[in-house]
Enzyme design. Structure first.
Site, PDB file in Angstrom:
ATOM      1  N   TYR A 176       0.843  -1.204   0.000  1.00  0.00           N
ATOM      2  CA  TYR A 176       0.000   0.000   0.000  1.00  0.00           C
ATOM      3  C   TYR A 176       0.874   1.248   0.000  1.00  0.00           C
ATOM      4  CZ  TYR A 176      -4.044   2.829   1.667  1.00  0.00           C
ATOM      5  OH  TYR A 176      -5.058   3.741   1.817  1.00  0.00           O
ATOM      6  N   GLY A 177       0.864   1.958  -1.145  1.00  0.00           N
ATOM      7  CA  GLY A 177       1.614   3.197  -1.258  1.00  0.00           C
ATOM      8  C   GLY A 177       0.772   4.367  -1.696  1.00  0.00           C
ATOM      9  N   TYR A 181       0.687   6.715   2.393  1.00  0.00           N
ATOM     10  CA  TYR A 181       1.090   5.695   3.345  1.00  0.00           C
ATOM     11  C   TYR A 181       2.387   5.013   2.906  1.00  0.00           C
ATOM     12  CZ  TYR A 181      -3.403   5.866   5.845  1.00  0.00           C
ATOM     13  OH  TYR A 181      -4.482   6.250   6.600  1.00  0.00           O
ATOM     14  N   ARG A 229      -0.296  -0.463  -4.609  1.00  0.00           N
ATOM     15  CA  ARG A 229      -1.304   0.595  -4.733  1.00  0.00           C
ATOM     16  C   ARG A 229      -0.566   1.927  -4.668  1.00  0.00           C
ATOM     17  NH1 ARG A 229      -6.678   1.074  -0.853  1.00  0.00           N
ATOM     18  NH2 ARG A 229      -8.132   1.846  -2.435  1.00  0.00           N
ATOM     19  N   ARG A 329     -16.862   1.717  -2.940  1.00  0.00           N
ATOM     20  CA  ARG A 329     -18.233   2.112  -2.598  1.00  0.00           C
ATOM     21  C   ARG A 329     -19.294   1.434  -3.465  1.00  0.00           C
ATOM     22  NH1 ARG A 329     -17.239   8.296  -3.170  1.00  0.00           N
ATOM     23  NH2 ARG A 329     -15.762   7.436  -4.689  1.00  0.00           N
ATOM     24  N   CYS A 352     -24.562   3.120  -6.077  1.00  0.00           N
ATOM     25  CA  CYS A 352     -23.938   3.979  -5.065  1.00  0.00           C
ATOM     26  C   CYS A 352     -24.323   5.427  -5.318  1.00  0.00           C
ATOM     27  CB  CYS A 352     -22.427   3.811  -5.126  1.00  0.00           C
ATOM     28  SG  CYS A 352     -21.504   5.003  -4.132  1.00  0.00           S
ATOM     29  N   CYS A 371     -24.267   1.694   4.966  1.00  0.00           N
ATOM     30  CA  CYS A 371     -24.456   2.152   3.590  1.00  0.00           C
ATOM     31  C   CYS A 371     -25.861   2.711   3.448  1.00  0.00           C
ATOM     32  CB  CYS A 371     -24.247   1.003   2.606  1.00  0.00           C
ATOM     33  SG  CYS A 371     -24.545   1.449   0.871  1.00  0.00           S
TER      34      CYS A 371
END
EC number: 1.5.8.1
Length: 736
Positions: A176-177, A181, A229, A329, A352, A371
């Site tokens: 995870y980048g 982060y 990511r 979502r 959504c 939701c």
């Protein structure tokens, strides 16, 4: 029904290294409030998406080490064997439906406050987190600048976590980048101020990330598909990562080590630039950036942009902008979205609406998500609610529902799905209740998807059961009407309205002079009706924390009015949690709307209002005897001229009809009535998501012993010494 052959490309398998995704639908990592301490919730929620056709289903951000403990927010962890065991429940459930399971390796740096573990994170330089200053976070948090030994230790933490993910059974390991982060803090010059071989030039700043990918690849070999990511543009200009500079260069540099790119834009302090609310961003809003990624890599690319429309999905895949549709979502709103496309049921997609209420719960910290569209989200395990399957009815009692707003229409839909005969009655021309009004506010047009989905389903269900009825544009029903109607069960869903006298949470009393029967005083409902003239100078008296006051301010400012908002709380304070806050404040400033913060209203007169600073009585306190306040009199009152006053102070349940029926309970049996229920805002004003949930819940539980009050749900509880309920089955049990 058969799938439209135009969509065949969306169901073409694709190789991701040693793995194959069965179609082009990829649930990107997203938080849901389960973490690893609620494995049942996580397993059921992710698993229902695999059942619904998502070819790959990821965890939320999964902390690799106590140094990146993200408490107070609830996120997953993969620290040890216990976490692996809990995550394996999700992996097995996802695999049982033929989908790939992915684990996102998370290291937050100072953005993860480590409130539980009380550890300090490492990073390229020392800095305090800009994310830790948003509402709900514990002030400023800092990291420690890593030396070479600590840097290598951090890389090994990634490797160890990747091995644990592989051994848990995950098919995809995602470094995870994005969202500022982990490795992004090393690549991004906004954070990285080093002068050694890990800082300065692009190659040096990219070194940590590249070395980490190399080490993970050597450790896991081809046992998993390796993903990263990456935010390809942090939107900081030359102070951050820019697409055409470091962004594309890094894509090209790192591609040999990867099997898939998961790309987006933005940072963490304003991550609404990625998870864009529909108020500001349309579907595929990141494409101006993402369309360039394929020129820098020959590896598959997954991209996001609230993809809810199959036509738009088809467009971006055929255009070669991305290879795989990424969604968070839309997968929450409709876990069966791919399956419905595959089965030719596009009009059954629960779209959504982009309100970001799901995100708001995670931003608040410590609470499971919800939701607005999908009342079963987060309830799959603990209540056994499947979004597409329902228990058949257990009686032949027909049901009259008075009010077709969010609660009433959802209650009717679920009861009709179960086979009940339902009569849904409303005074409006459309179902949806006050959603019809809200959707007319600037930027909130897509909130009408909530109404549209239910209207479509109700119309289909009417064809299945002609004895059901939807009666719109009716005169308001009275207690006599209901007693004589002939229905066995009655559900009152008459909603709520804004106070016409300014009753608010600080005084629980009317504001003197505030009277919406006067021509110069309006409630939001009267604004929507459009029957009263609105003067040039508009004063909005706001005691509400959500969207109504800022939306009305925008509406009238755009129409050329001079708008002032006197607000007790931060204007649109809850919108910080829905990621609308930053752009809403920019918009308020751009439109020239004057905001008087920490300001209450003590009197309304024609042509003016009396306002005061809510802290104007001073801090000193003393006992002054009976009938005397302990602080000084507030002397900050000032008069402000205006032409029109709009009261956004509190909502009051429209429950008169329910109370009249309860008072006449002695007449129920003679008229064939067994139960009368009240739901949604008519019971207690709440946001659309919770009103919808309440209608859904009653429809699921209407045969239970006490349907007015929800039945106990299955708790995932750690109890000292023994199970909370040794006889309770921990397995997922659907109520279908």
């Amino acid at each position: 029904m058969a799938r439209d052959p135009r969509f065949d490309i969306l169901f073409t398998p694709l190789k991701l290294g040693s793995k194959t995704i069965r179609n082009r639908f990829y649930q990107v990592p997203h938080c849901n409030g389960a973490g690893t301490n609620s494995p049942g919730m996580n397993m059921a929620h992710r698993g229902i998406k695999a059942e619904g056709g998502w070819g790959a289903v990821n965890t939320e951000q999964c902390s690799i080490h106590p140094e990146c403990d993200d408490t107070l927010r609830i996120t997953a962890r993969i620290w040890d064997q216990g976490d692996m065991r809990n995550l394996r429940a999700m992996v097995d459930h996802v695999h049982s439906h033929g989908s790939l399971a992915g684990c996102e390796l998370f290291y937050g740096g100072p953005h993860a406050p480590a409130i539980e573990s009380r550890t300090i994170s490492r990073g390229p330089s020392q800095y305090n987190s800009e994310f830790a200053t948003v509402p709900g976070c514990p002030g400023f948090t800092y990291n420690h600048e890593a030396d070479i030994d600590e840097l290598e230790r951090l890389q090994q933490q990634y490797v160890d976590a990747a091995l644990r993910a592989r051994d848990t059974g995950f098919d995809l390991v995602n470094v995870y980048g994005a969202h500022a982060y982990g490795p992004m803090q090393w690549l991004n010059p906004y954070y990285n101020r080093r002068t050694d071989k890990y800082g300065g030039s692009f190659d040096n700043r990219a070194r940590f990330w590249i070395e980490t990918l190399e080490k993970i690849r050597r450790a896991v070999n081809d046992d998993v598909a390796l993903v990263t990511r990456c935010a390809t543009d942090t939107l900081y200009g030359t102070k951050g990562v820019e697409l055409t500079e470091d962004g594309l260069r890094f894509i090209e540099l790192a591609s040999p080590y990867l099997d898939l790119w998961d790309v987006n834009i933005g940072d963490i302090a304003e991550w609404g630039e990625d998870a864009g609310p529909s108020r500001f961003y349309p579907i595929a809003h990141e494409n101006d950036w993402i369309r360039h990624i394929k020129q820098a890599t020959n590896k598959p690319v997954v991209g996001v942009g609230r993809y809810y429309d199959p036509e738009k999905m088809l467009q971006v895949i055929k255009a070669g902008i991305i290879d795989i549709i990424g969604a968070a979502r839309p997968s929450i709103a409709d876990p069966w979205l791919p399956r419905k496309i595959d089965e030719g049921r596009v009009d059954d997609i629960r779209t959504c609406i982009g309100c970001n209420v799901c995100i708001s719960r995670w931003e608040m910290g410590g609470v499971p998500f919800i939701c607005t569209q999908n009342a079963t989200a987060g309830e799959e395990y603990r209540r056994g609610w499947h979004p597409e399957k329902f228990e058949p009815k257990k009686s032949d009692h027909d049901v009259l529902i008075v009010g077709a707003g969010p609660a009433g229409s959802e209650c009717a839909r679920v009861l009709m799905e179960r086979g009940y005969t339902v009569h849904l009655v409303d005074t409006r021309e459309k179902t949806g209740g006050y959603v019809n009004d809200v959707a007319t506010l600037p930027g909130l047009g897509e909130w009408s998807f909530h109404r549209d989905y239910r209207q479509t389903q109700l119309e289909k269900l009417l064809k299945k059961n002609p004895e059901c009825q939807i009666a719109l544009k009716q005169k308001p029903m009275t207690a006599d009407d209901i007693l004589q109607y002939g229905a066995s069960r009655v559900v009152i869903a008459t909603g709520a309205k804004w106070s016409t006298t300014g009753v608010n949470h600080r005084t629980h009393e009317p504001i003197p002079g505030a009277d919406a029967s006067l021509p110069h005083v309006l409630t939001p409902e009267q604004v929507y009706e459009g029957k009263k003239a609105v003067g040039k100078r508009v004063m909005i008296i706001n005691y509400d924390a959500y969207y109504t006051a800022p939306s009305l301010a925008e509406k009238f400012a755009r129409a050329g009015h001079d708008v002032t908002v006197a607000t007790v709380c931060g204007l649109g304070a809850y919108m910080e949690y829905t990621l609308e806050g930053a752009n809403m404040q920019r918009l308020i400033h751009e439109l020239g709307i004057k905001v008087l913060g920490e300001t209450g209203c003590s009197r309304v007169e024609q042509g003016r209002v009396e306002l005061f600073n809510i802290w104007g009585e001073g801090y000193k306190r003393s006992y002054k005897g009976a009938g005397q306040l302990p602080r000084n009199e507030n002397t900050s009152h000032e008069w402000h001229e205006c032409d029109t006053v709009i009261l956004v102070t509190s909502r009051r349940s429209e429950d008169t009809l329910y109370r009249e029926l309860k008072a006449r309970k002695g007449e129920w049996e003679a008229n064939g009535i067994t139960n009368v229920f009240v739901i949604g805002d008519a019971e207690s004003p709440r946001i659309i998501a919770d009103a919808t949930f309440d209608g859904h819940r009653l429809a699921r539980e209407i045969e239970d012993a006490d349907p007015q009050h929800q039945k106990p749900y299955k708790r995932e509880q750690r109890a000292w010494g023994t199970a909370y309920n040794p006889d309770e089955n921990p397995d997922l049990v659907w109520r279908v």
